[in-house]
Design a protein around this motif. Structure first.
Motif, PDB file in Angstrom:
ATOM      1  N   TRP A   1       0.836  -1.214   0.000  1.00 15.94           N
ATOM      2  CA  TRP A   1       0.000   0.000   0.000  1.00 15.94           C
ATOM      3  C   TRP A   1       0.871   1.265   0.000  1.00 15.94           C
ATOM      4  N   ALA A   2       1.927   1.285   0.820  1.00 15.85           N
ATOM      5  CA  ALA A   2       2.803   2.453   0.900  1.00 15.85           C
ATOM      6  C   ALA A   2       3.563   2.664  -0.404  1.00 15.85           C
ATOM      7  N   LEU A   3       4.088   1.570  -1.003  1.00 12.97           N
ATOM      8  CA  LEU A   3       4.804   1.688  -2.268  1.00 12.97           C
ATOM      9  C   LEU A   3       3.895   2.241  -3.362  1.00 12.97           C
ATOM     10  N   ASP A   4       2.644   1.773  -3.351  1.00 11.74           N
ATOM     11  CA  ASP A   4       1.720   2.282  -4.364  1.00 11.74           C
ATOM     12  C   ASP A   4       1.435   3.766  -4.147  1.00 11.74           C
ATOM     13  N   ALA A   5       1.231   4.169  -2.888  1.00 10.61           N
ATOM     14  CA  ALA A   5       0.906   5.569  -2.604  1.00 10.61           C
ATOM     15  C   ALA A   5       2.067   6.497  -2.938  1.00 10.61           C
ATOM     16  N   TRP A   6       3.296   6.058  -2.674  1.00 10.00           N
ATOM     17  CA  TRP A   6       4.458   6.951  -2.813  1.00 10.00           C
ATOM     18  C   TRP A   6       5.223   6.782  -4.126  1.00 10.00           C
ATOM     19  N   LEU A   7       5.064   5.640  -4.773  1.00 12.32           N
ATOM     20  CA  LEU A   7       5.889   5.375  -5.955  1.00 12.32           C
ATOM     21  C   LEU A   7       5.064   5.036  -7.187  1.00 12.32           C
ATOM     22  N   TRP A   8       4.256   3.998  -7.120  1.00 13.11           N
ATOM     23  CA  TRP A   8       3.576   3.506  -8.318  1.00 13.11           C
ATOM     24  C   TRP A   8       2.426   4.407  -8.758  1.00 13.11           C
ATOM     25  N   ALA A   9       1.613   4.890  -7.820  1.00  8.84           N
ATOM     26  CA  ALA A   9       0.488   5.765  -8.190  1.00  8.84           C
ATOM     27  C   ALA A   9       0.974   7.051  -8.861  1.00  8.84           C
ATOM     28  N   PRO A  10       2.009   7.734  -8.330  1.00 12.97           N
ATOM     29  CA  PRO A  10       2.507   8.925  -9.047  1.00 12.97           C
ATOM     30  C   PRO A  10       2.999   8.606 -10.460  1.00 12.97           C
ATOM     31  N   LYS A  11       3.607   7.428 -10.643  1.00 16.29           N
ATOM     32  CA  LYS A  11       4.065   7.048 -11.984  1.00 16.29           C
ATOM     33  C   LYS A  11       2.877   6.850 -12.923  1.00 16.29           C
ATOM     34  N   ARG A  12       1.791   6.258 -12.433  1.00 17.55           N
ATOM     35  CA  ARG A  12       0.606   6.072 -13.267  1.00 17.55           C
ATOM     36  C   ARG A  12       0.015   7.430 -13.662  1.00 17.55           C
ATOM     37  N   LYS A  13      -0.019   8.346 -12.685  1.00 19.35           N
ATOM     38  CA  LYS A  13      -0.533   9.685 -12.992  1.00 19.35           C
ATOM     39  C   LYS A  13       0.355  10.407 -13.995  1.00 19.35           C
ATOM     40  N   ALA A  14       1.668  10.206 -13.898  1.00 18.29           N
ATOM     41  CA  ALA A  14       2.590  10.827 -14.856  1.00 18.29           C
ATOM     42  C   ALA A  14       2.374  10.264 -16.258  1.00 18.29           C
ATOM     43  N   ARG A  15       2.135   8.952 -16.358  1.00 17.21           N
ATOM     44  CA  ARG A  15       1.860   8.343 -17.666  1.00 17.21           C
ATOM     45  C   ARG A  15       0.556   8.878 -18.256  1.00 17.21           C
ATOM     46  N   LEU A  16      -0.433   9.085 -17.369  1.00 19.66           N
ATOM     47  CA  LEU A  16      -1.699   9.644 -17.843  1.00 19.66           C
ATOM     48  C   LEU A  16      -1.502  11.066 -18.363  1.00 19.66           C
ATOM     49  N   ALA A  17      -0.729  11.873 -17.635  1.00 19.51           N
ATOM     50  CA  ALA A  17      -0.477  13.252 -18.074  1.00 19.51           C
ATOM     51  C   ALA A  17       0.260  13.277 -19.411  1.00 19.51           C
TER      52      ALA A  17
END
Length: 304
Positions: A20-36
């Protein structure tokens, strides 16, 4: 089994929490960056395509789903209350087979759930408490008995009579051993191998409770734990240890037979019965013997 389950809960909590922490701090921001980046390339990105880019993996989705629940259960079970089932009749008449009890884990100190190191000192067992502890001869097994002797006490059990000489600190002279008197309540409410048991009122400290005595069963002194420097049936409770006995005095394997309960083995204090099942099935019954045959609602409540 309880110790293994506690370790399992901690491991699952840690793994799901890390994911959960890795997703909140690392993977989720990367997904948002790919979307942008995808939006910058095209202005006609569909909602389905955006959802696909932001979609979590199955592992992340599962971890985020179970982490709050498993963390809550781990905290509740490790530090606050833990349920136990009474498997034998050694604490009759106070506790019966089929009783499910709650144990207050923080009564004798807050401990970590894996190595059982005391983190915070919250109290000590009192004479008369019903407590759960790790069986000293096999710490994977949980036992439940009543606190009879505190550190420094001299316990004498002879001719089915209990004597307690309380710890002598700076008293002069030291108190004499006190006979814990019994008042007969009834006989025959409970049977052991067809023998009607005698039921007595007993008071240990501030606690009043009932015990059972089998009048036809000889005292098994040959099997008693022999403490160096004491006579048969006499025990001097060492510092940091406790003397435990079952309320069903002639059907309880307790400190009389294997010695003392170390403070490190304490699990908690039994505080109430939250449900009680009957298992009164005949061999020819359709349902298996482990399926309850009824609920004893009158037994639900606090313990003495």
């Amino acid at each position: 089994m309880a110790a293994y389950f506690s370790t399992f809960l901690v491991i699952v909590t840690l793994i799901s929490g890390v994911i959960w922490a890795l997703d909140a701090w690392l993977w989720a921001p990367k997904r948002k960056a790919r979307l942008a980046a995808a939006k910058a390339k095209t202005q006609e990105l569909t909602e389905e395509a955006q959802a696909t880019i932001l979609r979590e993996s199955g592992v992340v989705e599962t971890a985020k789903s179970i982490f709050p629940v498993i963390a809550f259960v781990t905290i509740l079970r490790s530090f606050l209350w833990e349920p136990f089932q009474i498997p034998s009749g050694s604490m009759m008449p106070t506790l019966l087979v089929g009783d499910f009890i709650l144990v207050e884990k923080f009564a004798y100190g807050i401990k970590d759930p894996v190595w059982r190191t005391k983190l915070v000192d919250t109290g000590e067992p009192q004479r008369g408490d019903i407590f759960v502890f790790k069986y000293p001869e096999d710490e994977t097994v949980d036992y439940i008995k009543r606190v009879v002797g505190l550190p420094g006490d001299r316990i004498i059990y002879r001719n089915k009579q209990l004597y307690i000489q309380q710890a002598c600190h700076e008293q002069t002279p030291c108190p004499q051993p006190e006979l814990i008197s019994h008042t007969e309540v009834s006989r025959g409410d409970f049977l052991q191998d067809g023998v009607p048991l005698l039921r007595y009122h007993e008071q240990l400290g501030e606690v009043k409770h009932d015990i059972l005595i089998n009048p036809l069963r000889p005292e098994p002194t040959a099997y008693y734990y022999q403490q160096p420097g004491t006579t048969e049936g006499e025990y001097l409770v060492p510092e940091g240890m406790y003397f435990a006995m079952g309320d069903n005095r002639d059907n309880s394997t307790d400190s009389r037979f294997w010695g003392f309960v170390p403070e490190a083995n304490l699990v908690g204090r039994a505080v109430c019965i939250w449900i009680s099942f009957e298992f009164d099935r005949k061999p020819d019954d359709f349902l298996p013997h482990w399926v309850p045959s009824g609920v004893r609602f009158d037994r639900i409540g606090g313990l003495e």
